[in-house]
Design a protein around this motif. Sequence first.
Motif, PDB file in Angstrom:
ATOM      1  N   ASP A   1       0.828  -1.212   0.000  1.00 52.10           N
ATOM      2  CA  ASP A   1       0.000   0.000   0.000  1.00 52.10           C
ATOM      3  C   ASP A   1       0.860   1.259   0.000  1.00 52.10           C
ATOM      4  N   LYS A   2       1.896   1.265   0.818  1.00 52.37           N
ATOM      5  CA  LYS A   2       2.809   2.414   0.914  1.00 52.37           C
ATOM      6  C   LYS A   2       4.227   1.865   1.005  1.00 52.37           C
ATOM      7  N   GLY A   3       4.987   2.028  -0.081  1.00 53.44           N
ATOM      8  CA  GLY A   3       6.314   1.426  -0.082  1.00 53.44           C
ATOM      9  C   GLY A   3       7.282   2.115  -1.010  1.00 53.44           C
ATOM     10  N   ILE A   4       8.474   1.537  -1.084  1.00 49.30           N
ATOM     11  CA  ILE A   4       9.537   2.052  -1.949  1.00 49.30           C
ATOM     12  C   ILE A   4      10.250   0.869  -2.578  1.00 49.30           C
ATOM     13  N   TYR A   5      10.444   0.948  -3.880  1.00 44.46           N
ATOM     14  CA  TYR A   5      11.248  -0.045  -4.600  1.00 44.46           C
ATOM     15  C   TYR A   5      12.652   0.525  -4.755  1.00 44.46           C
ATOM     16  N   ILE A   6      13.670  -0.267  -4.396  1.00 43.81           N
ATOM     17  CA  ILE A   6      15.061   0.193  -4.440  1.00 43.81           C
ATOM     18  C   ILE A   6      15.888  -0.772  -5.276  1.00 43.81           C
ATOM     19  N   ALA A   7      16.660  -0.215  -6.214  1.00 42.29           N
ATOM     20  CA  ALA A   7      17.583  -1.014  -7.028  1.00 42.29           C
ATOM     21  C   ALA A   7      18.976  -0.395  -6.966  1.00 42.29           C
ATOM     22  N   GLY A   8      19.992  -1.241  -6.992  1.00 40.68           N
ATOM     23  CA  GLY A   8      21.383  -0.790  -6.988  1.00 40.68           C
ATOM     24  C   GLY A   8      21.887  -0.457  -5.596  1.00 40.68           C
ATOM     25  N   GLU A   9      23.185  -0.723  -5.375  1.00 40.42           N
ATOM     26  CA  GLU A   9      23.750  -0.440  -4.059  1.00 40.42           C
ATOM     27  C   GLU A   9      24.173   1.017  -3.974  1.00 40.42           C
ATOM     28  N   GLY A  10      24.144   1.556  -2.759  1.00 43.81           N
ATOM     29  CA  GLY A  10      24.541   2.941  -2.521  1.00 43.81           C
ATOM     30  C   GLY A  10      25.415   3.033  -1.299  1.00 43.81           C
ATOM     31  N   SER A  11      25.415   4.197  -0.678  1.00 45.51           N
ATOM     32  CA  SER A  11      26.227   4.376   0.525  1.00 45.51           C
ATOM     33  C   SER A  11      25.602   3.606   1.685  1.00 45.51           C
ATOM     34  N   TYR A  12      26.411   3.319   2.699  1.00 42.80           N
ATOM     35  CA  TYR A  12      25.905   2.581   3.851  1.00 42.80           C
ATOM     36  C   TYR A  12      26.772   2.872   5.060  1.00 42.80           C
ATOM     37  N   SER A  13      26.247   2.566   6.220  1.00 41.75           N
ATOM     38  CA  SER A  13      27.041   2.559   7.452  1.00 41.75           C
ATOM     39  C   SER A  13      26.494   1.472   8.356  1.00 41.75           C
ATOM     40  N   ILE A  14      27.387   0.909   9.182  1.00 46.14           N
ATOM     41  CA  ILE A  14      26.981  -0.160  10.095  1.00 46.14           C
ATOM     42  C   ILE A  14      27.884  -0.098  11.317  1.00 46.14           C
TER      43      ILE A  14
ATOM     44  N   LYS B   1      20.792   3.084  -5.591  1.00 44.70           N
ATOM     45  CA  LYS B   1      21.016   3.861  -6.818  1.00 44.70           C
ATOM     46  C   LYS B   1      19.760   4.587  -7.275  1.00 44.70           C
ATOM     47  N   VAL B   2      18.647   3.837  -7.396  1.00 47.20           N
ATOM     48  CA  VAL B   2      17.389   4.438  -7.844  1.00 47.20           C
ATOM     49  C   VAL B   2      16.261   3.989  -6.930  1.00 47.20           C
ATOM     50  N   PHE B   3      15.275   4.882  -6.765  1.00 45.50           N
ATOM     51  CA  PHE B   3      14.178   4.646  -5.835  1.00 45.50           C
ATOM     52  C   PHE B   3      12.857   5.014  -6.520  1.00 45.50           C
ATOM     53  N   TYR B   4      11.843   4.183  -6.307  1.00 44.88           N
ATOM     54  CA  TYR B   4      10.520   4.458  -6.867  1.00 44.88           C
ATOM     55  C   TYR B   4       9.470   4.289  -5.781  1.00 44.88           C
ATOM     56  N   ALA B   5       8.575   5.272  -5.683  1.00 50.30           N
ATOM     57  CA  ALA B   5       7.487   5.194  -4.719  1.00 50.30           C
ATOM     58  C   ALA B   5       6.469   4.148  -5.163  1.00 50.30           C
ATOM     59  N   ILE B   6       5.921   3.426  -4.186  1.00 51.33           N
ATOM     60  CA  ILE B   6       4.829   2.485  -4.429  1.00 51.33           C
ATOM     61  C   ILE B   6       3.613   2.991  -3.667  1.00 51.33           C
ATOM     62  N   GLU B   7       2.506   3.187  -4.385  1.00 54.25           N
ATOM     63  CA  GLU B   7       1.275   3.654  -3.767  1.00 54.25           C
ATOM     64  C   GLU B   7       0.115   2.769  -4.209  1.00 54.25           C
ATOM     65  N   LYS B   8      -0.536   2.172  -3.239  1.00 64.36           N
ATOM     66  CA  LYS B   8      -1.709   1.326  -3.490  1.00 64.36           C
ATOM     67  C   LYS B   8      -1.452   0.275  -4.575  1.00 64.36           C
ATOM     68  N   GLY B   9      -0.298  -0.393  -4.446  1.00 63.64           N
ATOM     69  CA  GLY B   9       0.004  -1.522  -5.312  1.00 63.64           C
ATOM     70  C   GLY B   9       0.578  -1.181  -6.668  1.00 63.64           C
ATOM     71  N   LYS B  10       0.944   0.099  -6.894  1.00 66.45           N
ATOM     72  CA  LYS B  10       1.493   0.490  -8.191  1.00 66.45           C
ATOM     73  C   LYS B  10       2.691   1.419  -8.020  1.00 66.45           C
ATOM     74  N   ILE B  11       3.592   1.381  -9.003  1.00 64.90           N
ATOM     75  CA  ILE B  11       4.717   2.318  -9.023  1.00 64.90           C
ATOM     76  C   ILE B  11       4.174   3.716  -9.291  1.00 64.90           C
ATOM     77  N   ALA B  12       4.576   4.684  -8.454  1.00 58.02           N
ATOM     78  CA  ALA B  12       4.028   6.045  -8.540  1.00 58.02           C
ATOM     79  C   ALA B  12       5.099   7.079  -8.873  1.00 58.02           C
ATOM     80  N   GLY B  13       6.210   6.669  -9.477  1.00 59.03           N
ATOM     81  CA  GLY B  13       7.226   7.621  -9.904  1.00 59.03           C
ATOM     82  C   GLY B  13       8.495   7.560  -9.083  1.00 59.03           C
ATOM     83  N   MET B  14       9.564   8.117  -9.678  1.00 60.84           N
ATOM     84  CA  MET B  14      10.866   8.125  -9.015  1.00 60.84           C
ATOM     85  C   MET B  14      10.876   9.106  -7.858  1.00 60.84           C
TER      86      MET B  14
END
Length: 548
Positions: free
Chosen positions: A444-457, A469-482
């Motif tokens: 329902d409310k999410g983010i799709y993420i592809a590619g590795e980026g910066s990190y800390s641990i 690397k790239v992020f796309y919003a997910i709204e109500k079961g569909k991709i809603a843009g970068m």
Amino acid sequence: MKRRDFVGLTGLATGALFLPSLPGMGGVLVDPEQLLETIDPALKKRLADAALNAAKSAGASYADVRIGRYLNQYVFTREKQVQNITSTESFGVGVRALVNGAWGFASTNLVTEAGIVQAAKNAAAIAKANQRVQKEPVKLAAQKGYGEVSWKTPIERNAFEVPVKEKVDLLLAANAKALENGASYVNSALFQVNEQKYFASTDGSYIDQDVHRIWPTFNVTVIDRATGKFRSRDAMASPMGLGYEYLTPRASDKLMGPQGTGVIGYKQRYDILEDAALAAKQAKEKLTAKSVTPGKYDLVLDPSHLGLTIHESVGHPTELDRVLGYEANYAGTSFATLDWKAKGQPYGSKLVNIVADKLQPGTLGAVGYDDEGVKTKEWDIIKDGQLVNYQKIRDQAHVVGQQESDGCCYADSWSSVQFQRMPNISLRPGTAKLSVDDMIKNVDKGIYIAGEGSYSIDQQRYNFQFGGKVFYAIEKGKIAGMIEDVAYQANTQEFWGSCAAICDQSDYRFLGTFFDGKGQPGQVSAVSHGSSTTRFNGVNVINTARKI
């Protein structure tokens, strides 16, 4: 490393796992044709026997010798020009001797019988010196000898046999594709590695291995001239244990990401031209992408991203030397101690099954035998969400009451002593049929993420933060843009405990690195991490552009 090599290399966005050194760069520069020369195994056996006999004569109860020839070629380009082409060779011998329960190690680049005998004597002498201060004797797990055996990376086309012009033409063609699709700047590189390793031991093994690895990569930058804003996107390629065939794309190796993202995943073959064109388009799209609103989101993580999280939050904390406190370099020890494991606390949800292996074809960790003559295998690390095993080598097995090594000992050079290194660590795919688009339908409310980026641990591999690397919003079961400026925060148990769905085997892919750092003095190794796209529910997301 020459300055121009360094500038050409560090101009690339080589990912969060990059370290400022490359395997073999300490070698001598050679003509590319010399990279195709070979060494007679009979000669290597004769030299190895001389070392083993010398070590035993000096008092060693066990000894092994590694004769290593490490070949590398690096091709760098930028826009329409070649920046540099470097071919190197490093050749020498390392000898390890166990005397009175203590290790000694010595190496030499004088690869003659006299040179190798002296190295063996030096290793035994160092072992005797170490024995004076060692509190407990080394206990080696039993290991049978295999006699004379060999193993080679199953490649179709040796990258070192491919004309340099063909490689340059491909990189320049990728640059052109990026420029045609809006890139302001682009640089690209091709890294090729060949480890020719001969191992012999007093157990009776004489193992000849020929290991090949390859990594094509690039970085694309798009500038908005009106505002001065710029965004970049580097390659989605993973380094692989393959030959030049990796750069010969096949339709069957291409996987389309979720509808509305344009993301493309690659299995055993990679299309650098296609990826370079897409990178330019996505970098341009980033310029106008909305900034993420912080909060809790369901995350759908592509294998090109998830591999890094697996590496840091599962791979390193299950190395037994970190668990025992013997290793603390490069981000510390481990929360997953023997006491923690004994309490039976969950590492993740019951969907989480993670295996270690040095077998999967095409992976960076794939070899027939490790660097102390142990035949490689696969074993469980996490099963149904529970930590069930660690990564260990011959002198560690007894600590956890086991009788054999896992075959994950490695040294990055003939001049480095071998020690426990991470094998491939991979998340098993889901058993039920599930595509990425079907997974997203339930978000329902999410983010799709592809590619590795910066990190800390943190220093126990517990609390962490990861970008991509790239992020796309997910709204109500569909991709809603970068969207942009995304990073997620969690601790290891919470994160893996939130694992709610895993795509099936058809989506399974690898992310890898040439630069897994460990030890002091530091060494690097190559390792891959397999997974299918995976969903994690209710993970905390922050906005990396906002000031605190």
